[in-house]
Design an enzyme around this catalytic site. Structure first.
Site, PDB file in Angstrom:
ATOM      1  N   VAL A   1       0.848  -1.196   0.156  1.00 47.76           N
ATOM      2  CA  VAL A   1       0.261  -0.110  -0.030  1.00 47.76           C
ATOM      3  C   VAL A   1       0.748   1.292   0.103  1.00 47.76           C
ATOM      4  O   VAL A   1       0.601   2.259  -0.536  1.00 47.76           O
ATOM      5  CB  VAL A   1      -1.017  -0.065   1.312  1.00 47.76           C
ATOM      6  N   CYS A   2       1.901   1.260   0.725  1.00 47.97           N
ATOM      7  CA  CYS A   2       2.873   2.447   0.847  1.00 47.97           C
ATOM      8  C   CYS A   2       3.267   2.988  -0.374  1.00 47.97           C
ATOM      9  O   CYS A   2       3.050   4.227  -0.564  1.00 47.97           O
ATOM     10  CB  CYS A   2       4.126   2.040   1.735  1.00 47.97           C
ATOM     11  N   PRO A   3       3.619   2.412  -1.358  1.00 48.47           N
ATOM     12  CA  PRO A   3       4.145   3.143  -2.356  1.00 48.47           C
ATOM     13  C   PRO A   3       2.901   3.715  -3.166  1.00 48.47           C
ATOM     14  O   PRO A   3       3.306   4.869  -3.973  1.00 48.47           O
ATOM     15  CB  PRO A   3       4.606   1.827  -3.431  1.00 48.47           C
TER      16      PRO A   3
ATOM     17  N   GLU B   1       0.503   5.288  -1.772  1.00 52.96           N
ATOM     18  CA  GLU B   1       0.295   6.486  -1.041  1.00 52.96           C
ATOM     19  C   GLU B   1       1.176   7.437  -1.556  1.00 52.96           C
ATOM     20  O   GLU B   1       1.090   8.799  -2.090  1.00 52.96           O
ATOM     21  CB  GLU B   1       0.377   6.133   0.399  1.00 52.96           C
ATOM     22  N   ILE B   2       2.473   7.137  -1.322  1.00 57.34           N
ATOM     23  CA  ILE B   2       3.650   7.875  -1.581  1.00 57.34           C
ATOM     24  C   ILE B   2       3.561   8.366  -2.860  1.00 57.34           C
ATOM     25  O   ILE B   2       3.611   9.968  -3.217  1.00 57.34           O
ATOM     26  CB  ILE B   2       5.167   7.630  -1.341  1.00 57.34           C
TER      27      ILE B   2
END
EC number: 1.11.1.24
Length: 196
Positions: free
Chosen positions: A47-49, A51-52
């Protein structure tokens, strides 16, 4: 110091990845601007990439509102740099337009109340800090659900509007929509028009 809405934001100074190099970033550097500080659990995750990359792609919209987006992770600056060197099509970030803060000693995550101590990772916290260093908004998601860029931008615009105009904003307000005068008598104008 623990992060709380309407209180001074905990100060910090961290090494960050900025345009492919390491740079010291502090909250003080952005005094006089809004700051959107977002935490992600782990580099090279799922999920992190998303969002960034989404916030990076919207960085100009935040800048146009006088706001700086910062992301923080408990990873090292070297891991974060490697993540930016991995193409987006392979789950990497590629070049990003937002600083990535390395919180490898976990002090930032702990001060902002998002650290999962046992795992040494941060929950998905999002903090909006005003130009005076006061926290205006906090949300903390569990690990499995990403945040909404448009909502973060709407909140920045909303806080700026209320600071400048002294009115309050109803549910689902967007820029240009009706606002409420925070007075028993004057607020009736909004409610009359909203409930026709």
């Amino acid at each position: 110091m623990v992060a709380e809405v309407q209180k001074q934001a905990p100060p910090f100074k961290k090494t960050a990845v900025v345009d492919g190099i390491f740079e010291e970033i502090s909250l003080e550097k952005y005094k006089g601007k809004y700051v959107v500080l977002a935490f992600v659990p782990l580099a090279f995750s799922f999920v992190c990439p998303t969002e960034i990359v989404a916030f990076s792609d919207a960085a100009k919209k935040f800048e146009d509102q006088g706001a700086q987006v910062l992301f923080a992770s408990t990873d090292s600056e070297y891991s974060l740099l490697a993540w930016t060197n991995l193409p987006r099509k392979d789950g990497g970030l590629g070049p990003v337009k937002v600083p990535l803060l390395a919180d490898k000693n976990h002090s930032l995550s702990r001060d902002y109340g998002v650290l999962i101590e046992k795992e040494g990772i941060a929950l998905r916290g999002l903090f909006i800090i005003d130009p005076k260093g006061i926290i205006r908004h906090i949300t903390i998601n569990d690990l499995s659900v990403g945040r909404n860029v448009n909502e973060a931008l709407r909140l920045v615009e909303g806080f700026q509007w209320t600071d400048k105009n002294g009115t309050v904003l109803p549910c689902n307000w967007t820029p240009g929509a009706a606002t409420i005068k925070p007075d028993v008598k004057d607020s009736k104008e909004y409610f009359k028009n909203a409930n026709n």
